[in-house]
Scaffold this active site. Structure first.
Site, short mmCIF file in Angstrom:
data_model
loop_
_atom_site.label_atom_id
_atom_site.label_comp_id
_atom_site.label_asym_id
_atom_site.label_seq_id
_atom_site.Cartn_x
_atom_site.Cartn_y
_atom_site.Cartn_z
CG MET A 216 75.70 50.64 -40.33
SD MET A 216 74.49 50.67 -39.22
CE MET A 216 73.83 49.13 -39.02
NE ARG A 217 80.95 58.40 -40.42
CZ ARG A 217 80.54 59.32 -40.94
NH1 ARG A 217 79.20 59.87 -40.84
NH2 ARG A 217 81.27 60.35 -41.47
NE ARG B 121 61.25 51.33 -31.51
CZ ARG B 121 60.43 51.86 -32.21
NH1 ARG B 121 60.63 52.20 -33.57
NH2 ARG B 121 59.27 52.18 -31.93
CG ASN C 144 79.15 47.24 -55.97
OD1 ASN C 144 80.33 47.87 -55.71
ND2 ASN C 144 78.05 48.00 -56.41
CB SER D 181 65.11 46.26 -34.12
OG SER D 181 64.46 47.48 -33.32
NE ARG E 196 86.11 52.00 -41.60
CZ ARG E 196 85.78 52.89 -40.66
NH1 ARG E 196 86.80 53.02 -39.64
NH2 ARG E 196 84.70 53.84 -40.85
#
Length: 248
Positions: free
Chosen positions: A96-97, A109, A193, A107, A204
């Site tokens: 997510m960087r 939660r 995309n 989640s 990566r």
């Protein structure tokens, strides 16, 4: 299927599991080499570029390679690939960087997290040599591998037991989850995309022949490698141009 053991309230609780892999599935895609071609040709052909949507992309290797070599990026944005990823949370935090993709993650939660944890496999290099930016990883000893494996299993089992005790006592999921380590598995959908995926792959994956070599953590590289396999099948000419031009 995971075995279960009775919880204190009579419900079944899955036994703790440990894995050394990640899962990447292509959920849906609208991605083809021809997407690059008609998007690029609009600059010179205007509305006539629509005639190229179903054109033979094989005859247009030169244009795709030219665009890649000259770093004309926008024609590679007119497509979409959505992947399902199942991996430990520490991989997601690295993923997510990359703020060039769209993410939705399960989640803790709203659902009880399953007791599935990552433990490095025997082929995972454990020892870092050199300074940050100029280091390599080398094989660990048998003793080091045994230590990593034993300690990871011990800590994860203890953490999940504490999590369950809090849930059984009526503590909210969002509070109980704070004891869980980042090695617990999670799941997410991520949409790229081709341009954003190439950016991700350039950082990566490790390739010695890349124009700008990168040194990613092995676990996120495992995710990237599977994504690249899917993409290479969808857009073989674009992938070949990416490789031929230093993976930029």
């Amino acid at each position: 299927m995971a075995q279960s053991k009775p919880a204190s309230d009579g419900e079944d609780v899955p036994a703790v599991e440990f894995h050394s892999n990640v899962t990447v599935e292509l959920v849906r895609a609208s991605a083809h080499d021809s997407d690059v071609l008609f998007a690029a040709r609009v600059s010179t052909k205007g509305e006539q570029s629509l005639d190229d949507v179903e054109a033979d992309a094989e005859r247009s290797k030169g244009l795709i390679n030219f665009l890649m070599r000259s770093r004309h990026g926008t024609p590679y944005e007119h497509n979409s690939m959505t992947f399902y990823v199942y991996a430990p949370i520490f991989v997601f935090r690295e993923h997510m960087r990359h703020r060039i993709a769209s993410y939705n993650e399960e989640s803790g939660r709203y659902r009880e997290l399953r007791p599935v944890f990552y433990v490095p496999g025997p082929d995972r290099k454990l020892v870092q040599e050199g300074k940050p930016g100029h280091y390599t990883f080398v094989e660990g000893s048998a003793e080091q591998h045994a230590l990593v494996d034993a300690e990871t299993r011990r800590v994860c089992a203890a953490a999940y037991a504490a999590y369950r005790r809090m849930l059984d006592a009526g503590v909210a999921r969002e509070v109980a989850r704070i004891v869980l380590p980042l090695t617990i598995y999670s799941s997410m959908y991520v949409t790229f995309n081709a341009r954003s995926l190439m950016n991700f792959l350039s950082l990566r994956t490790r390739r010695d022949d890349a124009a700008f070599p990168s040194f990613p953590q092995r676990e996120i590289e495992m995710v990237a490698e599977q994504m690249e396999e899917h993409w290479a099948r969808l857009m073989p000419l674009t992938h070949a141009a990416f490789e031929a031009n230093g993976r930029i």
